[in-house]
Scaffold this motif. Structure first.
Motif, PDB file in Angstrom:
ATOM      1  N   THR A  63       0.854  -1.184   0.000  1.00  0.00           N
ATOM      2  CA  THR A  63       0.000   0.000   0.000  1.00  0.00           C
ATOM      3  C   THR A  63       0.895   1.240   0.000  1.00  0.00           C
ATOM      4  O   THR A  63       1.811   1.345   0.817  1.00  0.00           O
ATOM      5  CB  THR A  63      -0.900   0.022   1.254  1.00  0.00           C
ATOM      6  N   CYS A  64       0.612   2.152  -0.901  1.00  0.00           N
ATOM      7  CA  CYS A  64       1.391   3.387  -0.939  1.00  0.00           C
ATOM      8  C   CYS A  64       0.861   4.304   0.152  1.00  0.00           C
ATOM      9  O   CYS A  64      -0.262   4.810   0.070  1.00  0.00           O
ATOM     10  CB  CYS A  64       1.293   4.061  -2.308  1.00  0.00           C
ATOM     11  N   LEU A  65       1.686   4.518   1.177  1.00  0.00           N
ATOM     12  CA  LEU A  65       1.291   5.358   2.300  1.00  0.00           C
ATOM     13  C   LEU A  65       1.495   6.834   2.005  1.00  0.00           C
ATOM     14  O   LEU A  65       0.804   7.679   2.562  1.00  0.00           O
ATOM     15  CB  LEU A  65       2.093   4.977   3.546  1.00  0.00           C
ATOM     16  N   TYR A  66       2.465   7.113   1.140  1.00  0.00           N
ATOM     17  CA  TYR A  66       2.765   8.517   0.861  1.00  0.00           C
ATOM     18  C   TYR A  66       3.463   8.628  -0.490  1.00  0.00           C
ATOM     19  O   TYR A  66       4.291   7.790  -0.839  1.00  0.00           O
ATOM     20  CB  TYR A  66       3.676   9.088   1.953  1.00  0.00           C
ATOM     21  N   GLY A  77       1.230   8.789 -17.430  1.00  0.00           N
ATOM     22  CA  GLY A  77       0.088   8.599 -18.327  1.00  0.00           C
ATOM     23  C   GLY A  77      -0.916   7.593 -17.807  1.00  0.00           C
ATOM     24  O   GLY A  77      -1.884   7.269 -18.494  1.00  0.00           O
ATOM     25  N   ILE A  78      -0.700   7.059 -16.614  1.00  0.00           N
ATOM     26  CA  ILE A  78      -1.646   6.136 -15.988  1.00  0.00           C
ATOM     27  C   ILE A  78      -2.055   6.727 -14.640  1.00  0.00           C
ATOM     28  O   ILE A  78      -1.444   7.675 -14.155  1.00  0.00           O
ATOM     29  CB  ILE A  78      -1.040   4.720 -15.816  1.00  0.00           C
ATOM     30  N   SER A  79      -3.060   6.144 -14.034  1.00  0.00           N
ATOM     31  CA  SER A  79      -3.506   6.646 -12.738  1.00  0.00           C
ATOM     32  C   SER A  79      -2.423   6.423 -11.687  1.00  0.00           C
ATOM     33  O   SER A  79      -1.560   5.548 -11.839  1.00  0.00           O
ATOM     34  CB  SER A  79      -4.796   5.945 -12.311  1.00  0.00           C
ATOM     35  N   LYS A  80      -2.478   7.206 -10.633  1.00  0.00           N
ATOM     36  CA  LYS A  80      -1.490   7.067  -9.549  1.00  0.00           C
ATOM     37  C   LYS A  80      -1.565   5.677  -8.928  1.00  0.00           C
ATOM     38  O   LYS A  80      -0.543   5.087  -8.594  1.00  0.00           O
ATOM     39  CB  LYS A  80      -1.697   8.146  -8.471  1.00  0.00           C
ATOM     40  N   GLU A  81      -2.764   5.143  -8.764  1.00  0.00           N
ATOM     41  CA  GLU A  81      -2.911   3.811  -8.176  1.00  0.00           C
ATOM     42  C   GLU A  81      -2.197   2.758  -9.021  1.00  0.00           C
ATOM     43  O   GLU A  81      -1.513   1.879  -8.497  1.00  0.00           O
ATOM     44  CB  GLU A  81      -4.398   3.449  -8.012  1.00  0.00           C
ATOM     45  N   GLU A  82      -2.362   2.848 -10.343  1.00  0.00           N
ATOM     46  CA  GLU A  82      -1.672   1.912 -11.240  1.00  0.00           C
ATOM     47  C   GLU A  82      -0.156   2.104 -11.165  1.00  0.00           C
ATOM     48  O   GLU A  82       0.604   1.141 -11.172  1.00  0.00           O
ATOM     49  CB  GLU A  82      -2.154   2.095 -12.683  1.00  0.00           C
TER      50      GLU A  82
END
Length: 194
Positions: A63-66, A77-82
């Motif tokens: 999980t990206c905490l920050y 060019g893609i979403s931050k989640e991707e």
């Protein structure tokens, strides 16, 4: 006499060129002294092409905490989640690759890699937190800097902060401010000269 004239001409030409070179060197040194005296920017910044692009902090589960960026010019060019999933997956793959192919026991494991455009620095804590810092290729080893981010900024402003819940995204303004101040104080942060 013709030979003497030619020799005299070349001597004057060489002398004139050395004088120009000497004047340029004097000007350069005076500018260096002025910059240092007025402390407008550290001297290394004047000639540096280094910069820091962005920072990711992941927990042990991916999980990206920050995430934050400073001088990042190109977006994926893609979403931050991707992007976070791709980054975490790449780090796991590189760590696995390095540990399997290493001819000796890796004490610190995977530390960094470099492409023609950027350098990725990696630091993993004992608790499984993963810090990923992308810099310009001219930046040196950033391991100590990432350890400082962990021990002096993350631990002090997230772990010891009762308002921050572990395992959730970091929203602390104090953490963000301290991190930003620290990164901007590094000589590697100098804005890229084009």
């Amino acid at each position: 006499t013709k030979e003497n004239n030619i020799i005299t001409y070349y001597c004057k030409t060489i002398s004139h060129r050395f004088q120009k070179l000497f004047i340029n060197i004097q000007f350069f040194l005076k500018m260096c002294i002025l910059v240092r005296e007025f402390k407008t920017v550290p001297l290394v910044w004047v000639f540096s092409k280094m910069t820091i692009f962005n920072l990711y902090i992941f927990d042990r589960n991916g999980t990206c905490l920050y995430y934050t960026e400073w001088n990042r010019r190109n977006q994926s060019g893609i979403s931050k989640e991707e992007e976070f999933k791709l980054m975490y997956g790449m780090i796991l793959s590189i760590k696995s690759f390095c540990s399997r192919l290493s001819p000796t026991d890796l004490k610190d494991g995977f530390l960094s890699y470099r492409t023609s455009k950027y350098k990725l620095h990696f630091y993993e804590t004992a608790s499984g937190l993963k810090f990923i810092l992308n810099t310009d290729i001219n930046a040196g080893n950033m391991r100590d800097n990432i350890q400082q981010i962990y021990s002096n900024i993350y631990v002090e402003n997230v772990i010891k902060n009762p308002e921050c819940k572990l395992g959730q995204q970091i929203t602390s303004e104090l953490f963000q401010t301290k991190l930003d101040d620290y990164i901007r104080s590094l000589p590697q942060f100098a804005t890229k000269l084009s």
